[in-house]
Enzyme design. Structure first.
Site, short mmCIF file in Angstrom:
data_model
loop_
_atom_site.label_atom_id
_atom_site.label_comp_id
_atom_site.label_asym_id
_atom_site.label_seq_id
_atom_site.Cartn_x
_atom_site.Cartn_y
_atom_site.Cartn_z
N GLY A 29 0.98 -1.27 0.13
CA GLY A 29 -0.19 -0.02 0.17
C GLY A 29 0.86 1.23 0.00
CG ASP A 85 0.00 -5.02 5.77
OD1 ASP A 85 0.17 -4.03 4.77
OD2 ASP A 85 -0.32 -5.91 5.25
CG ASP A 88 -8.08 -0.53 3.19
OD1 ASP A 88 -7.31 0.35 2.68
OD2 ASP A 88 -7.87 -1.90 2.92
CE LYS A 98 -3.49 -5.75 6.16
NZ LYS A 98 -3.01 -4.64 5.30
N GLY A 99 -7.03 -4.70 2.50
CA GLY A 99 -7.37 -5.34 1.18
C GLY A 99 -7.60 -4.22 0.03
N GLY A 100 -7.72 -2.88 0.50
CA GLY A 100 -7.85 -2.02 -0.36
C GLY A 100 -6.84 -1.78 -1.54
N GLY A 101 -5.66 -2.39 -1.39
CA GLY A 101 -4.71 -2.50 -2.31
C GLY A 101 -4.74 -3.86 -3.02
CD GLU A 107 -2.21 -6.49 2.66
OE1 GLU A 107 -1.74 -5.62 2.32
OE2 GLU A 107 -3.42 -6.62 2.75
O1 LIG Z 1 -4.47 -3.68 2.72
C1 LIG Z 1 -3.79 -3.19 1.95
C2 LIG Z 1 -3.56 -3.53 0.65
O2 LIG Z 1 -3.88 -4.91 0.43
C3 LIG Z 1 -3.15 -1.63 2.51
O3 LIG Z 1 -2.46 -2.03 3.47
C4 LIG Z 1 -4.47 -0.82 2.84
O4 LIG Z 1 -5.20 -0.89 1.65
C5 LIG Z 1 -3.97 0.40 3.02
O5 LIG Z 1 -3.51 1.29 2.08
P1 LIG Z 1 -2.93 2.44 1.98
O6 LIG Z 1 -1.58 2.70 2.91
O7 LIG Z 1 -2.34 2.98 0.42
O8 LIG Z 1 -3.82 3.51 2.38
#
Ligand SMILES: O=C(CO)[C@H](O)[C@H](O)COP(=O)(O)O
Length: 227
Positions: A29, A85, A88, A98-101, A107
């Site tokens: 992320g 890590d 979200d 989590k998992g926005g990315g 993870e």
């Molecule tokens: O879970 C994730 C990726 O799968 C990221 O850690 C989560 O989406 C946060 O991302 P960012 O730091 O860009 O806000």
């Protein structure tokens, strides 16, 4: 400070917890990107020595390798000392989405192999209850439309994660369906229900999986201890 500056603040701060000789889980992320950049810098300067990184996505693997950080496959290490890590959403009781990315599966596997897990977030990620952020579920491509339809029938308001005009593919070549739930009253029963639906490989509900959280705030980084 804008959101990106807060992400940079927490990302850089978290590197203070990485000590020479550690096996470190490297998340995914935009916040983690700042952490990996800083870690790479300190490795190049010789301030942190002999660390091994275990990455949670091919993106982070490339970034870390380019910076000269030694990477090992998760199955080539017997434990991970600390994983850092992003997240979200984090609720008052330290449960997370989590998992926005799109890296939720790797993870969660890396988190499970870790002695300690630290999440690094800007203050906008702290919420009272989970669910405003769409909950990702990773599904295998075979029969994925049927899983989508079942989720729709349950009223979970699914949408396909897209990459341009194609369905997004994870590092395991799976799809992601995002559930627009609004508010999750009982994350544990929802996680149990979803993980038992055939075709769903993993969910973005990370329950009881974090030890410490570093929050980037306008007054500097703040550390919260979950357990
Ligand atoms: O879970 C994730 C990726 O799968 C990221 O850690 C989560 O989406 C946060 O991302 P960012 O730091 O860009 O806000």
């Amino acid at each position: 400070m804008d959101q990106n500056a807060l992400k940079e603040q927490t990302g850089k701060e978290s590197v203070k917890y990485i000590k020479s000789g550690m096996i470190v889980g490297l998340g995914t992320g935009s916040t983690v990107k700042y952490m990996v950049d800083e870690l790479g810098k300190q490795v190049q300067e010789g301030k942190i020595k002999d660390i091994i990184g275990v990455t949670t996505s091919s993106r982070t693997a490339k970034q870390a390798t380019d910076l000269g950080i030694t990477i090992k496959d998760i199955d080539d290490v017997d434990h991970i000392d600390l994983t850092i890590d992003g997240a979200d959403e984090i609720s008052d009781d330290f449960q997370g989405i989590k998992g926005g990315g799109g890296a939720l599966l790797w993870e969660k596997i890396v988190a499970n192999a870790s002695n300690k897990v630290m999440w690094i977030v800007d203050e906008s990620k702290l919420v009272h209850k989970l669910g405003a952020f769409p909950l990702p579920v990773e599904v295998i491509p075979f029969g994925a439309q049927h899983v989508f339809n079942r989720l729709e029938k349950k009223g979970y308001k699914p949408t396909w994660r897209m990459d341009g005009d194609q369905k997004y593919r994870t590092d395991e070549n799976n799809y992601i369906i995002d559930l627009h739930l609004g508010e999750i009253d009982d994350p544990k029963s929802l996680a149990d229900e979803l993980i038992h639906m055939v075709g769903i490989v993993e969910t973005g509900l990370f329950l009881n999986r974090v030890n410490d959280v570093i929050v980037g705030t306008q007054n500097g980084p703040k550390v919260l201890h979950a357990r």
